[in-house]
Each structure stands twice: as structure tokens, then as C-alpha cells.
Scaffold this active site. Structure first.
Site, PDB file in Angstrom:
ATOM      1  N   ARG A   9       0.862  -1.189   0.000  1.00 47.12           N
ATOM      2  CA  ARG A   9       0.000   0.000   0.000  1.00 47.12           C
ATOM      3  C   ARG A   9       0.898   1.238   0.000  1.00 47.12           C
ATOM      4  O   ARG A   9       2.052   1.191   0.428  1.00 47.12           O
ATOM      5  CB  ARG A   9      -0.897   0.018   1.223  1.00 47.12           C
ATOM      6  N   SER A  11       0.516   4.044   1.743  1.00 44.65           N
ATOM      7  CA  SER A  11       0.519   4.868   2.949  1.00 44.65           C
ATOM      8  C   SER A  11       1.925   4.904   3.555  1.00 44.65           C
ATOM      9  O   SER A  11       2.734   3.990   3.356  1.00 44.65           O
ATOM     10  CB  SER A  11      -0.460   4.302   3.980  1.00 44.65           C
ATOM     11  N   LYS A  80      -2.929  -8.141  10.083  1.00 41.80           N
ATOM     12  CA  LYS A  80      -4.342  -8.086  10.453  1.00 41.80           C
ATOM     13  C   LYS A  80      -5.223  -7.653   9.285  1.00 41.80           C
ATOM     14  O   LYS A  80      -6.445  -7.769   9.364  1.00 41.80           O
ATOM     15  CB  LYS A  80      -4.568  -7.199  11.668  1.00 41.80           C
ATOM     16  N   ASP A  81      -4.627  -7.159   8.187  1.00 45.54           N
ATOM     17  CA  ASP A  81      -5.395  -6.842   6.981  1.00 45.54           C
ATOM     18  C   ASP A  81      -5.655  -8.078   6.131  1.00 45.54           C
ATOM     19  O   ASP A  81      -6.500  -8.049   5.241  1.00 45.54           O
ATOM     20  CB  ASP A  81      -4.639  -5.832   6.109  1.00 45.54           C
ATOM     21  N   THR A 121     -12.092   6.115  17.328  1.00 45.68           N
ATOM     22  CA  THR A 121     -11.716   4.826  16.754  1.00 45.68           C
ATOM     23  C   THR A 121     -12.810   4.390  15.799  1.00 45.68           C
ATOM     24  O   THR A 121     -13.989   4.637  16.039  1.00 45.68           O
ATOM     25  CB  THR A 121     -11.508   3.723  17.817  1.00 45.68           C
ATOM     26  N   SER A 123     -12.821   1.135  14.909  1.00 48.14           N
ATOM     27  CA  SER A 123     -12.772  -0.312  15.134  1.00 48.14           C
ATOM     28  C   SER A 123     -13.890  -0.745  16.072  1.00 48.14           C
ATOM     29  O   SER A 123     -13.970  -0.288  17.213  1.00 48.14           O
ATOM     30  CB  SER A 123     -11.414  -0.692  15.732  1.00 48.14           C
ATOM     31  N   LEU A 124     -14.761  -1.646  15.601  1.00 50.08           N
ATOM     32  CA  LEU A 124     -15.790  -2.208  16.474  1.00 50.08           C
ATOM     33  C   LEU A 124     -15.164  -2.939  17.654  1.00 50.08           C
ATOM     34  O   LEU A 124     -15.685  -2.914  18.766  1.00 50.08           O
ATOM     35  CB  LEU A 124     -16.688  -3.154  15.685  1.00 50.08           C
ATOM     36  N   ARG A 125     -14.052  -3.613  17.412  1.00 49.79           N
ATOM     37  CA  ARG A 125     -13.361  -4.344  18.473  1.00 49.79           C
ATOM     38  C   ARG A 125     -12.929  -3.390  19.583  1.00 49.79           C
ATOM     39  O   ARG A 125     -13.172  -3.639  20.772  1.00 49.79           O
ATOM     40  CB  ARG A 125     -12.136  -5.071  17.900  1.00 49.79           C
ATOM     41  N   ARG A 126     -12.282  -2.296  19.192  1.00 52.20           N
ATOM     42  CA  ARG A 126     -11.826  -1.340  20.203  1.00 52.20           C
ATOM     43  C   ARG A 126     -13.001  -0.651  20.889  1.00 52.20           C
ATOM     44  O   ARG A 126     -13.011  -0.486  22.110  1.00 52.20           O
ATOM     45  CB  ARG A 126     -10.911  -0.296  19.552  1.00 52.20           C
ATOM     46  N   ARG A 143     -11.336   7.666  11.049  1.00 54.28           N
ATOM     47  CA  ARG A 143     -10.607   6.983   9.982  1.00 54.28           C
ATOM     48  C   ARG A 143      -9.464   7.848   9.464  1.00 54.28           C
ATOM     49  O   ARG A 143      -9.357   9.022   9.766  1.00 54.28           O
ATOM     50  CB  ARG A 143     -11.548   6.647   8.822  1.00 54.28           C
ATOM     51  N   GLY A 144      -8.624   7.227   8.620  1.00 52.51           N
ATOM     52  CA  GLY A 144      -7.508   7.924   8.001  1.00 52.51           C
ATOM     53  C   GLY A 144      -6.185   7.285   8.380  1.00 52.51           C
ATOM     54  O   GLY A 144      -6.111   6.445   9.280  1.00 52.51           O
ATOM     55  N   ASN A 145      -5.110   7.673   7.672  1.00 53.32           N
ATOM     56  CA  ASN A 145      -3.807   7.143   8.044  1.00 53.32           C
ATOM     57  C   ASN A 145      -3.361   7.758   9.370  1.00 53.32           C
ATOM     58  O   ASN A 145      -4.040   8.610   9.949  1.00 53.32           O
ATOM     59  CB  ASN A 145      -2.778   7.353   6.931  1.00 53.32           C
ATOM     60  N   THR A 148      -3.147  11.571   9.539  1.00 54.46           N
ATOM     61  CA  THR A 148      -4.470  12.191   9.486  1.00 54.46           C
ATOM     62  C   THR A 148      -5.147  12.149  10.838  1.00 54.46           C
ATOM     63  O   THR A 148      -5.725  13.146  11.301  1.00 54.46           O
ATOM     64  CB  THR A 148      -5.344  11.484   8.434  1.00 54.46           C
ATOM     65  N   ARG A 149      -5.061  11.022  11.499  1.00 59.48           N
ATOM     66  CA  ARG A 149      -5.721  10.899  12.800  1.00 59.48           C
ATOM     67  C   ARG A 149      -5.015  11.707  13.881  1.00 59.48           C
ATOM     68  O   ARG A 149      -5.652  12.279  14.761  1.00 59.48           O
ATOM     69  CB  ARG A 149      -5.837   9.419  13.182  1.00 59.48           C
ATOM     70  N   CYS A 236     -17.160  -8.763   9.318  1.00 64.93           N
ATOM     71  CA  CYS A 236     -16.604  -7.486   9.744  1.00 64.93           C
ATOM     72  C   CYS A 236     -17.502  -6.753  10.721  1.00 64.93           C
ATOM     73  O   CYS A 236     -17.169  -5.659  11.158  1.00 64.93           O
ATOM     74  CB  CYS A 236     -16.330  -6.608   8.528  1.00 64.93           C
TER      75      CYS A 236
END
Length: 317
Positions: A9, A11, A80-81, A121, A123-126, A143-145, A148-149, A236
Site C-alpha cells: 500500500r 501509505s 491483520k489486513d 476509533t 474499530s468495532l473491536r476497540r 478513519r484515516g492514516n 491524518t488521525r 466485519c
């Protein structure tokens, strides 16, 4: 001299990860040179919330296709991707030494966040685990790299943010961390902190060279976590995490399955021989499937909506 083309990727974090693999390979084999092939994936182009589009392969498909089509020799992913189902023609050729798999808090420490504080976040997990032990906090989609965050956090869009410690360390940003979250409270995503290096199955010469950059402990831990992910299912829309750690000759596996709102959380802790990594991962998944059957049904119902057919999810680093 053989030049190795590494697909990744585009990024900054993905480039840094791919460079680390290229440098390690060049150190191990002086006859090797390398260059990166940065690619924009579908996941990078999506501006909305990722679960609506289906998580399976959103950040890896184009990178994998470059290797399958001969445009690149290797693909380097955040593990994890990577979907739990293998791609015909590709093999997981190396898992480099693992970075710290824990999640980190930026902005304000957890104990100092007031009621109603905004935590970023996507992430549903977080989010689910955060709500389980601080239901008074407000979760903000984030979201974002990494850069960005961090900029959003600096602008005050949130009071704190949760990110993977591994990504921050690989970018030299560990100083931004105010608290590292205990995995017993915030169990990481399967594969967090691991890199996955894929190669064409037919390229046995390169696969043999990659043994020099692979770490057996990291591969064993990732094997258990990916077996958990594959056995659990749920797609997901399912807040779940798994962390395997090799301690001497014992492989310890902890996993979590939670309700989206944090009202229900199931955790399991197992240990066994490292040679049984996949079995331990599947056992952890089976225990959570039995304990959280209603949560799995709820995830299937959510996934049967606009994103029907989506596979295992992914989350921001």
C-alpha cells in the site's frame, strides 16, 4: 544481482513496513536489491465506514494481484489486513519479528478522561471493549492514516484516540502515546503487530531466501490468531480479538468476543504446546462461539444488510 520488487500500500506506514522487509532481505543476501511498488487499494479509496463495503481483502487485493500478475515479487501486508482464507498461487513466505501488538491511547490517559469524553476509533473491536469498562465515554468514528488521525486529535476533534502501538513505533511516533492498554482489557486484533510477506508459490528460490527474515515465534503466534479468526467467522460486524504470545515453550492464547455496545463481553484464556498453535486458536474460537452465540447471530443479521457477503473485517492501525 537480483532486484526484488515489493508491492505495498502507498501509505507512509505501509511503505515503512515494506522497506523494513527489503532492508532485512538485502542484509541477509548481498546479491539482492529491492524497490517498492506502492499501490492504492480499494480500502484506501473508500471514504465511508468500512463495514458497509465488506472488510475482506479491502486493503490487500490490489497488492496481491501485483504479485500474481508478475508485476512484483513480494507483497508486504499488515497481517491483520490479510483475510484468513489463502489466495491460490500465493504463500505466506515470511513473518518477520513481531512489533508490540498492544493498543495505545493518545491524547489523554484513560483515568483522566471525564464522563462523556470523545474517544476516536473506527474499530468495532476497540469500541466495544472500551465501552465495556468505560460506558460513559463517547466513541467517535475516526478513519484515516496515522498522520491524518494525529492531526484530527491535535485539532480537538476528539479528546483521545486509540491506535495500534506497532504502527506508531514503526513510524517513530511512540512519544505520542500516553498509555499502553492492557490486553486483558483491550485484546488486540488477530495479527496486530505482525507483518505478512506473501510470494508466488512457484518462486521457491525467493521463498528459501525469505527464511532469513522470518521469525518462528511470530509465525507461531500468527498461526494461532489466524486459526481463531477463520474458525470464529462472523465477518466485519463482529467485535472480536485474539492475542497469542509464546512464553518459553508455552503458547498462551487470549481471545474476546463482545457486543457492539459493550454490554456483553466473553473472554477465554488457553495455553498449550506451540506445535498446537492452530488447534489452540480453533479451541478459543469454539469456546467463544458457545458463550456468545447470540452475538454471532447478531453479527450475521447486521452483515446480511447492505454489505451482505462481506468477509473478515479489518480496522485502522
Amino acid at each position: 544481482m537480483r532486484e526484488i520488487v515489493i508491492a505495498t500500500r502507498a501509505s507512509p506506514l505501509a511503505r515503512a513496513q515494506a522497506l523494513s522487509v527489503g532492508e532485512a532481505l538485502a542484509r541477509a543476501e548481498p546479491r539482492i536489491s529491492y524497490r517498492l511498488l506502492p499501490l492504492t487499494t480499494r480500502g484506501d479509496r473508500i471514504k465511508g465506514e468500512l463495514p458497509r463495503f465488506g472488510g475482506k481483502g479491502l486493503f490487500v487485493r490490489e497488492v496481491q494481484e501485483a504479485v500474481l500478475q508478475g508485476k512484483a515479487d513480494l507483497a508486504v501486508h499488515s497481517a491483520k489486513d490479510l483475510p484468513s482464507e489463502p489466495i491460490p498461487g500465493l504463500v505466506l513466505a515470511a513473518v518477520p519479528p513481531r512489533e508490540d501488538p498492544r493498543d495505545a491511547l493518545l491524547g489523554t490517559p484513560l483515568a483522566e478522561l471525564p464522563r462523556g469524553a470523545r474517544v476516536g476509533t473506527s474499530s468495532l473491536r476497540r469500541a466495544s471493549q472500551l465501552k465495556a469498562f468505560r460506558s460513559d465515554l463517547t466513541v467517535i468514528p475516526f478513519r484515516g492514516n496515522v498522520d491524518t488521525r494525529l492531526a484530527k486529535l491535535a485539532r480537538g476533534e476528539v479528546d483521545a484516540a486509540i491506535m495500534a502501538l506497532a504502527g506508531l513505533r514503526r513510524l517513530g511516533l511512540e512519544a505520542e502515546v500516553v498509555e499502553v492498554l492492557d490486553p486483558h482489557l483491550m485484546t488486540p486484533a488477530p495479527g496486530q503487530g505482525c507483518l505478512a510477506v506473501e510470494a508466488r508459490e512457484a518462486d521457491q528460490e525467493l521463498i528459501a531466501l525469505l527464511e532469513a527474515v522470518s521469525d518462528q515465534a511470530a509465525r507461531t503466534e500468527l498461526e494461532a490468531e489466524r486459526a481463531f479468526l477463520q474458525a470464529l467467522g462472523g465477518g466485519c460486524f463482529l467485535p472480536a480479538g485474539c492475542l497469542a504470545r509464546l512464553e518459553g515453550q508455552i503458547l498462551q492464547v487470549q481471545a474476546v468476543l463482545a457486543a457492539v455496545d459493550g454490554s456483553e463481553v466473553h473472554r477465554v484464556f488457553l495455553q498449550g504446546d506451540p506445535s498446537e498453535a492452530s488447534t489452540l486458536g480453533r479451541r478459543a474460537a469454539a469456546a467463544l462461539r458457545a458463550a456468545g452465540a447470540s452475538l454471532l447471530e447478531g453479527a450475521r443479521a447486521r452483515e446480511a444488510g447492505p454489505a451482505a457477503g462481506a468477509g473478515p473485517g479489518r480496522e485502522e492501525h
